[in-house]
Design a protein around this motif. Sequence first.
Motif, PDB file in Angstrom:
ATOM      1  N   GLU A  18       0.709  -1.271  -0.106  1.00 25.38           N
ATOM      2  CA  GLU A  18       0.063   0.008  -0.186  1.00 25.38           C
ATOM      3  C   GLU A  18       0.939   1.302   0.061  1.00 25.38           C
ATOM      4  N   VAL A  19       2.009   1.151   0.548  1.00 25.24           N
ATOM      5  CA  VAL A  19       2.818   2.241   0.836  1.00 25.24           C
ATOM      6  C   VAL A  19       3.317   2.704  -0.634  1.00 25.24           C
ATOM      7  N   LEU A  20       3.912   1.416  -1.276  1.00 28.54           N
ATOM      8  CA  LEU A  20       4.415   1.623  -2.585  1.00 28.54           C
ATOM      9  C   LEU A  20       3.381   2.087  -3.550  1.00 28.54           C
ATOM     10  N   ARG A  21       2.219   1.785  -3.581  1.00 26.55           N
ATOM     11  CA  ARG A  21       1.036   2.322  -4.472  1.00 26.55           C
ATOM     12  C   ARG A  21       0.749   3.487  -4.218  1.00 26.55           C
ATOM     13  N   ARG A  22       0.844   4.103  -3.030  1.00 22.17           N
ATOM     14  CA  ARG A  22       0.897   5.707  -2.798  1.00 22.17           C
ATOM     15  C   ARG A  22       1.895   6.387  -3.504  1.00 22.17           C
ATOM     16  N   CYS A  23       2.979   5.767  -3.774  1.00 25.01           N
ATOM     17  CA  CYS A  23       4.211   6.535  -4.524  1.00 25.01           C
ATOM     18  C   CYS A  23       4.010   6.265  -5.906  1.00 25.01           C
ATOM     19  N   PHE A  24       3.623   5.200  -6.432  1.00 26.13           N
ATOM     20  CA  PHE A  24       3.862   4.844  -7.859  1.00 26.13           C
ATOM     21  C   PHE A  24       2.455   4.146  -8.334  1.00 26.13           C
ATOM     22  N   ALA A  25       2.023   4.265  -9.563  1.00 28.28           N
ATOM     23  CA  ALA A  25       1.085   3.511 -10.213  1.00 28.28           C
ATOM     24  C   ALA A  25       1.465   2.200 -10.267  1.00 28.28           C
ATOM     25  N   SER A  26       0.497   1.267  -9.994  1.00 29.85           N
ATOM     26  CA  SER A  26       0.958  -0.088 -10.019  1.00 29.85           C
ATOM     27  C   SER A  26      -0.174  -1.021 -10.462  1.00 29.85           C
ATOM     28  N   GLY A  27       0.232  -2.292 -11.018  1.00 31.09           N
ATOM     29  CA  GLY A  27      -0.727  -3.275 -11.659  1.00 31.09           C
ATOM     30  C   GLY A  27      -1.136  -4.096 -10.206  1.00 31.09           C
ATOM     31  N   GLU A  28      -1.894  -5.369 -10.753  1.00 31.83           N
ATOM     32  CA  GLU A  28      -2.462  -6.141  -9.949  1.00 31.83           C
ATOM     33  C   GLU A  28      -1.444  -6.797  -8.949  1.00 31.83           C
ATOM     34  N   GLN A  29      -1.487  -6.888  -7.724  1.00 31.80           N
ATOM     35  CA  GLN A  29      -0.622  -7.623  -6.829  1.00 31.80           C
ATOM     36  C   GLN A  29      -1.072  -9.233  -6.976  1.00 31.80           C
ATOM     37  N   ARG A  30       0.027  -9.884  -6.730  1.00 31.90           N
ATOM     38  CA  ARG A  30       0.018 -11.382  -6.768  1.00 31.90           C
ATOM     39  C   ARG A  30       0.602 -11.967  -5.527  1.00 31.90           C
ATOM     40  N   SER A  31      -0.188 -12.659  -4.443  1.00 32.39           N
ATOM     41  CA  SER A  31       0.533 -13.335  -3.428  1.00 32.39           C
ATOM     42  C   SER A  31       0.689 -14.559  -3.573  1.00 32.39           C
ATOM     43  N   TYR A  32       1.694 -15.308  -2.935  1.00 34.05           N
ATOM     44  CA  TYR A  32       2.029 -16.640  -2.754  1.00 34.05           C
ATOM     45  C   TYR A  32       2.474 -17.010  -1.235  1.00 34.05           C
ATOM     46  N   PRO A  33       2.621 -18.144  -1.062  1.00 34.32           N
ATOM     47  CA  PRO A  33       3.086 -18.727   0.332  1.00 34.32           C
ATOM     48  C   PRO A  33       4.689 -18.571  -0.009  1.00 34.32           C
ATOM     49  N   ALA A  34       5.204 -18.063   1.110  1.00 31.69           N
ATOM     50  CA  ALA A  34       6.539 -17.531   1.156  1.00 31.69           C
ATOM     51  C   ALA A  34       7.560 -18.980   1.276  1.00 31.69           C
TER      52      ALA A  34
ATOM     53  N   ALA B 211       5.233   8.509 -11.225  1.00 35.17           N
ATOM     54  CA  ALA B 211       5.273   8.409  -9.734  1.00 35.17           C
ATOM     55  C   ALA B 211       4.387   9.563  -9.127  1.00 35.17           C
ATOM     56  N   ALA B 212       3.867   9.216  -8.003  1.00 39.83           N
ATOM     57  CA  ALA B 212       3.118  10.063  -7.245  1.00 39.83           C
ATOM     58  C   ALA B 212       3.802  11.133  -6.433  1.00 39.83           C
ATOM     59  N   GLU B 213       3.601  12.236  -5.816  1.00 41.58           N
ATOM     60  CA  GLU B 213       4.380  13.192  -5.206  1.00 41.58           C
ATOM     61  C   GLU B 213       5.415  12.619  -4.225  1.00 41.58           C
ATOM     62  N   PRO B 214       5.028  11.984  -3.455  1.00 36.95           N
ATOM     63  CA  PRO B 214       6.176  11.395  -2.366  1.00 36.95           C
ATOM     64  C   PRO B 214       7.377  10.796  -3.172  1.00 36.95           C
ATOM     65  N   ALA B 215       7.143   9.875  -4.154  1.00 43.22           N
ATOM     66  CA  ALA B 215       8.187   9.401  -4.857  1.00 43.22           C
ATOM     67  C   ALA B 215       8.870  10.412  -5.649  1.00 43.22           C
ATOM     68  N   ARG B 216       8.108  10.994  -6.466  1.00 43.91           N
ATOM     69  CA  ARG B 216       8.751  12.082  -7.276  1.00 43.91           C
ATOM     70  C   ARG B 216       9.575  12.962  -6.615  1.00 43.91           C
ATOM     71  N   SER B 217       9.478  13.441  -5.414  1.00 38.89           N
ATOM     72  CA  SER B 217      10.487  14.400  -4.771  1.00 38.89           C
ATOM     73  C   SER B 217      11.630  13.576  -4.385  1.00 38.89           C
ATOM     74  N   TRP B 218      11.467  12.285  -3.936  1.00 38.90           N
ATOM     75  CA  TRP B 218      12.542  11.424  -3.586  1.00 38.90           C
ATOM     76  C   TRP B 218      13.306  11.071  -4.803  1.00 38.90           C
ATOM     77  N   LEU B 219      12.717  10.622  -5.800  1.00 38.03           N
ATOM     78  CA  LEU B 219      13.432  10.421  -7.129  1.00 38.03           C
ATOM     79  C   LEU B 219      14.219  11.602  -7.724  1.00 38.03           C
ATOM     80  N   ALA B 220      13.887  12.717  -7.458  1.00 36.24           N
ATOM     81  CA  ALA B 220      14.659  14.019  -8.047  1.00 36.24           C
ATOM     82  C   ALA B 220      15.676  14.135  -7.193  1.00 36.24           C
ATOM     83  N   ALA B 221      15.609  13.860  -5.940  1.00 41.06           N
ATOM     84  CA  ALA B 221      16.804  14.130  -4.869  1.00 41.06           C
ATOM     85  C   ALA B 221      17.821  13.128  -4.946  1.00 41.06           C
TER      86      ALA B 221
END
Length: 86
Positions: free
Chosen positions: A29-45, A62-72
């Motif tokens: 969810e944190v990653l999705r707030r920073c970047f557009a994403s596709g469907e997630q897939r889950s598996y037993p580890a 990239a969403a704003e938090p990631a855009r700022s971080w990536l630029a810096a």
Amino acid sequence: MDNEPLPAAGHAEVRIVAATPEVARRVAEVLRRCFASGEQRSYPATREGGTRLHLTLDTAHAAEPARSWLAASAPTDHDQTHADEV
């Protein structure tokens, strides 16, 4: 892993390994707030339990938090591969 195809340009494949599905989902969810994403897939580890979650991120949108971080951020001479990475 050497035979695994690379993601499309501007995309990144992310693997999250966590003790519980909830922890993996919270990280995703944190990653999705920073970047557009596709469907997630889950598996037993492992046989002992845990969850492995795969997610494709669109780093070109990239969403704003990631855009700022990536630029810096920029690679440095101190960047190193983790012991379990090739």
